[in-house]
Scaffold this motif. Sequence first.
Motif, PDB file in Angstrom:
ATOM      1  N   ILE A 149       0.938  -1.147  -0.061  1.00 29.03           N
ATOM      2  CA  ILE A 149      -0.055  -0.026  -0.020  1.00 29.03           C
ATOM      3  C   ILE A 149       0.862   1.068  -0.002  1.00 29.03           C
ATOM      4  CG2 ILE A 149      -2.006   1.268   1.208  1.00 29.03           C
ATOM      5  CD1 ILE A 149      -2.304  -1.663   2.697  1.00 29.03           C
ATOM      6  N   VAL A 150       0.956   1.910  -1.179  1.00 20.73           N
ATOM      7  CA  VAL A 150       1.616   3.038  -1.087  1.00 20.73           C
ATOM      8  C   VAL A 150       0.766   4.239  -0.646  1.00 20.73           C
ATOM      9  CG1 VAL A 150       3.316   4.484  -2.739  1.00 20.73           C
ATOM     10  CG2 VAL A 150       3.159   2.228  -3.107  1.00 20.73           C
ATOM     11  N   LEU A 151       1.544   4.815   0.382  1.00 22.31           N
ATOM     12  CA  LEU A 151       0.877   6.009   0.874  1.00 22.31           C
ATOM     13  C   LEU A 151       1.253   7.286  -0.179  1.00 22.31           C
ATOM     14  CD1 LEU A 151       1.545   5.954   4.741  1.00 22.31           C
ATOM     15  CD2 LEU A 151      -0.564   5.560   3.538  1.00 22.31           C
ATOM     16  N   GLN A 152       0.047   8.023  -0.398  1.00 23.01           N
ATOM     17  CA  GLN A 152       0.207   9.314  -1.141  1.00 23.01           C
ATOM     18  C   GLN A 152       0.332  10.520  -0.284  1.00 23.01           C
ATOM     19  OE1 GLN A 152      -0.044   8.916  -4.490  1.00 23.01           O
ATOM     20  NE2 GLN A 152      -0.447   6.432  -4.161  1.00 23.01           N
ATOM     21  N   GLY A 153       1.504  11.404  -0.987  1.00 23.41           N
ATOM     22  CA  GLY A 153       1.678  12.413  -0.311  1.00 23.41           C
ATOM     23  C   GLY A 153       2.639  12.356   0.792  1.00 23.41           C
ATOM     24  N   GLU A 154       3.032  13.716   1.286  1.00 23.64           N
ATOM     25  CA  GLU A 154       4.049  13.913   2.387  1.00 23.64           C
ATOM     26  C   GLU A 154       3.067  13.755   3.708  1.00 23.64           C
ATOM     27  OE1 GLU A 154       7.396  14.528   2.204  1.00 23.64           O
ATOM     28  OE2 GLU A 154       6.975  13.531   0.360  1.00 23.64           O
ATOM     29  N   ILE A 155       3.924  13.637   4.701  1.00 27.00           N
ATOM     30  CA  ILE A 155       3.243  13.699   6.479  1.00 27.00           C
ATOM     31  C   ILE A 155       2.989  15.250   6.377  1.00 27.00           C
ATOM     32  CG2 ILE A 155       5.708  13.622   6.988  1.00 27.00           C
ATOM     33  CD1 ILE A 155       4.400  12.133   9.497  1.00 27.00           C
ATOM     34  N   PRO A 156       1.976  15.577   6.897  1.00 22.74           N
ATOM     35  CA  PRO A 156       1.485  17.189   6.944  1.00 22.74           C
ATOM     36  C   PRO A 156       2.495  17.671   7.901  1.00 22.74           C
ATOM     37  CG  PRO A 156      -0.535  15.678   6.911  1.00 22.74           C
ATOM     38  CD  PRO A 156       0.545  14.758   6.858  1.00 22.74           C
ATOM     39  N   SER A 157       2.248  19.075   8.134  1.00 19.27           N
ATOM     40  CA  SER A 157       3.129  19.881   8.874  1.00 19.27           C
ATOM     41  C   SER A 157       2.305  19.591  10.204  1.00 19.27           C
ATOM     42  CB  SER A 157       3.020  21.212   8.619  1.00 19.27           C
ATOM     43  OG  SER A 157       3.585  22.083   9.515  1.00 19.27           O
ATOM     44  N   PRO A 158       3.500  19.357  11.299  1.00 16.37           N
ATOM     45  CA  PRO A 158       2.818  19.258  12.711  1.00 16.37           C
ATOM     46  C   PRO A 158       2.578  20.557  13.150  1.00 16.37           C
ATOM     47  CG  PRO A 158       5.233  18.807  12.488  1.00 16.37           C
ATOM     48  CD  PRO A 158       4.978  19.108  11.174  1.00 16.37           C
ATOM     49  N   THR A 159       2.522  21.714  12.587  1.00 22.55           N
ATOM     50  CA  THR A 159       2.267  22.953  13.137  1.00 22.55           C
ATOM     51  C   THR A 159       0.650  23.007  12.859  1.00 22.55           C
ATOM     52  OG1 THR A 159       2.535  23.954  11.033  1.00 22.55           O
ATOM     53  CG2 THR A 159       4.323  24.079  12.430  1.00 22.55           C
ATOM     54  N   ASN A 160       0.204  22.490  11.796  1.00 24.88           N
ATOM     55  CA  ASN A 160      -1.254  22.285  11.484  1.00 24.88           C
ATOM     56  C   ASN A 160      -1.799  21.086  11.184  1.00 24.88           C
ATOM     57  OD1 ASN A 160      -3.762  23.665  11.222  1.00 24.88           O
ATOM     58  ND2 ASN A 160      -3.016  24.440   9.402  1.00 24.88           N
ATOM     59  N   PRO A 161      -1.903  20.175  11.907  1.00 24.51           N
ATOM     60  CA  PRO A 161      -2.297  18.961  11.513  1.00 24.51           C
ATOM     61  C   PRO A 161      -3.732  18.957  11.180  1.00 24.51           C
ATOM     62  CG  PRO A 161      -1.817  18.849  13.946  1.00 24.51           C
ATOM     63  CD  PRO A 161      -1.823  20.333  13.562  1.00 24.51           C
ATOM     64  N   PRO A 162      -4.404  17.897  10.044  1.00 24.84           N
ATOM     65  CA  PRO A 162      -5.354  17.903   9.585  1.00 24.84           C
ATOM     66  C   PRO A 162      -6.611  17.890  10.697  1.00 24.84           C
ATOM     67  CG  PRO A 162      -4.008  16.474   8.396  1.00 24.84           C
ATOM     68  CD  PRO A 162      -3.136  16.994   9.666  1.00 24.84           C
ATOM     69  N   SER A 163      -7.855  18.306  10.336  1.00 24.28           N
ATOM     70  CA  SER A 163      -8.854  18.178  11.312  1.00 24.28           C
ATOM     71  C   SER A 163      -9.364  16.645  11.433  1.00 24.28           C
ATOM     72  CB  SER A 163     -10.069  19.076  10.843  1.00 24.28           C
ATOM     73  OG  SER A 163     -10.549  18.529   9.593  1.00 24.28           O
ATOM     74  N   GLY A 164     -10.019  16.738  12.449  1.00 21.48           N
ATOM     75  CA  GLY A 164     -10.670  15.230  12.702  1.00 21.48           C
ATOM     76  C   GLY A 164      -9.637  14.214  12.925  1.00 21.48           C
ATOM     77  N   CYS A 165      -9.457  13.049  11.883  1.00 20.22           N
ATOM     78  CA  CYS A 165      -8.352  11.977  11.858  1.00 20.22           C
ATOM     79  C   CYS A 165      -7.131  12.785  11.341  1.00 20.22           C
ATOM     80  CB  CYS A 165      -8.889  10.990  11.374  1.00 20.22           C
ATOM     81  SG  CYS A 165      -7.334   9.756  10.986  1.00 20.22           S
ATOM     82  N   ARG A 166      -5.892  12.841  11.921  1.00 20.67           N
ATOM     83  CA  ARG A 166      -4.940  13.467  11.167  1.00 20.67           C
ATOM     84  C   ARG A 166      -4.153  12.495  10.153  1.00 20.67           C
ATOM     85  NH1 ARG A 166      -1.624  15.631  15.927  1.00 20.67           N
ATOM     86  NH2 ARG A 166      -3.715  15.893  16.605  1.00 20.67           N
ATOM     87  N   PHE A 167      -4.603  11.485   9.953  1.00 16.33           N
ATOM     88  CA  PHE A 167      -4.091  10.696   8.989  1.00 16.33           C
ATOM     89  C   PHE A 167      -5.141  10.772   7.740  1.00 16.33           C
ATOM     90  CE2 PHE A 167      -3.771   6.120   7.018  1.00 16.33           C
ATOM     91  CZ  PHE A 167      -2.264   6.556   6.439  1.00 16.33           C
ATOM     92  N   ARG A 168      -6.163  11.229   7.829  1.00 16.87           N
ATOM     93  CA  ARG A 168      -7.117  11.218   6.634  1.00 16.87           C
ATOM     94  C   ARG A 168      -6.617  11.789   5.333  1.00 16.87           C
ATOM     95  NH1 ARG A 168      -8.917  16.368   5.416  1.00 16.87           N
ATOM     96  NH2 ARG A 168      -8.843  17.918   7.088  1.00 16.87           N
ATOM     97  N   THR A 169      -5.646  12.895   5.412  1.00 13.49           N
ATOM     98  CA  THR A 169      -5.151  13.220   4.013  1.00 13.49           C
ATOM     99  C   THR A 169      -4.511  12.196   3.194  1.00 13.49           C
ATOM    100  OG1 THR A 169      -3.204  14.203   5.117  1.00 13.49           O
ATOM    101  CG2 THR A 169      -5.107  15.841   4.788  1.00 13.49           C
ATOM    102  N   ARG A 170      -4.045  11.276   3.931  1.00 11.91           N
ATOM    103  CA  ARG A 170      -3.281  10.286   3.048  1.00 11.91           C
ATOM    104  C   ARG A 170      -4.058   8.805   3.116  1.00 11.91           C
ATOM    105  NH1 ARG A 170       2.434  10.309   5.661  1.00 11.91           N
ATOM    106  NH2 ARG A 170       3.064   9.413   3.665  1.00 11.91           N
ATOM    107  N   CYS A 171      -5.282   8.612   3.862  1.00 18.17           N
ATOM    108  CA  CYS A 171      -5.772   7.338   4.405  1.00 18.17           C
ATOM    109  C   CYS A 171      -6.699   6.938   3.091  1.00 18.17           C
ATOM    110  CB  CYS A 171      -6.883   7.572   5.311  1.00 18.17           C
ATOM    111  SG  CYS A 171      -7.652   6.001   5.784  1.00 18.17           S
TER     112      CYS A 171
END
Length: 327
Positions: A268-290
């Motif tokens: 399973i190849v995860l798309q994209g980079e790990i988001p910035s820890p200054t501003n994690p995504p809302s809700g589940c912080r893994f959602r932008t790559r899940c």
Amino acid sequence: MSTPIVSAQDLRIQFPTQDRTETVKAVDGVNFSIQPGETFGVIGESGSGKSTLGRAVVCLLKPTSGQVLHGDVDPYSLSSAALRRQRRDFQIIFQDPNAALNPRMSIVESVREPLDIIGDKPRAERQRLALEMLDLVGLNADFGRRYPHELSGGQKQRVNIARVLTLRPRLVVCDEVVAALDVSIRADVLNLFADLQRRFGLTYLFITHDIGVVAHVSSRIAVMYLGRFMEMGPSETITRRPLHPYSEALLSAEPVPLPSAMRTGKRIVLQGEIPSPTNPPSGCRFRTRCPVARDVCAADEPVWREIAPGHHIACHFPGALGGAAGH
Ligand SMILES: Nc1ncnc2c1ncn2[C@@H]1O[C@H](COP(=O)(O)OP(=O)(O)OP(=O)(O)O)[C@@H](O)[C@H]1O
Ligand code: SF4
Ligand SMILES: [Mg+2]
């Protein structure tokens, strides 16, 4: 269950960004406890907060909020002299074998140095203890007379282990301790850690991005992403039947012989980079790559819950990716 050696409650550690306009949430609400004699593994991609967590456990970093307890003691409630004493019991070994070695000190002097600093034993006794510890890590007295540049990376890492163990700590944080070593000697050094654990009744917090390493040594594993634990459970469960999509993706990227990779047979190849820890995504912080995220994942933060005895997870749809990857 006995009193944990270390526990963390809603632990948060933040740093100002370089321009001081924002806050890096390096560790952002982590809960765990480590029992005496166990090896607790923490895995996650670069920047997920593993080293920050390890440094907090040994009081090299003070929590921004929440707390780390040593036994049932908050180390920061102690006087500075008592905190210094307490720190002897909680040691850390780093990835770079050179980090703690002074190039101008002989090996035995480096191993003896922590005892010299405390200074509560006669010099001859300190020298004897240092040589004995060198012997236990597989280096004879001849090595004691050498200097760091005369040793290989693996030998230097053995010296670092000896140096830390002269203090007879109760817990050692091992932060990527074999990452800088040649693959051919990693197993020897990991076996040494295991031998010393049995001999001294040590407890380890083993930090690595290498799942093969963590599966080899750990009794329990936590999977960390962007400052939080996504999943935590017995090593066997996490490596064979991970339920969090992030754990699944990490494990699927691992070459055989890890059983979960063999089970799905799909990477399973995860798309994209790990988001910035200054501003994690809302809700589940893994959602932008899940790969299995749904609307609720952006709206609601999944609660950290015990899904089976000793198996914790933060996901609205545990196991959803396992099904997807299996077909
Ligand atoms: N002293 C510091 N000042 C500012 N930011 C920091 C500091 N230490 C760590 N960070 C930031 O905190 C986040 C977590 O860093 P940390 O070193 O704990 O990650 P890690 O999981 O150990 O990564 P790696 O696998 O690369 O070692 C990163 O975004 C990092 O840039
Ligand atoms: S909560 Fe949603 S986005 Fe987060 S890991 Fe689970 S399924 Fe994916
Ligand atoms: Mg690190």
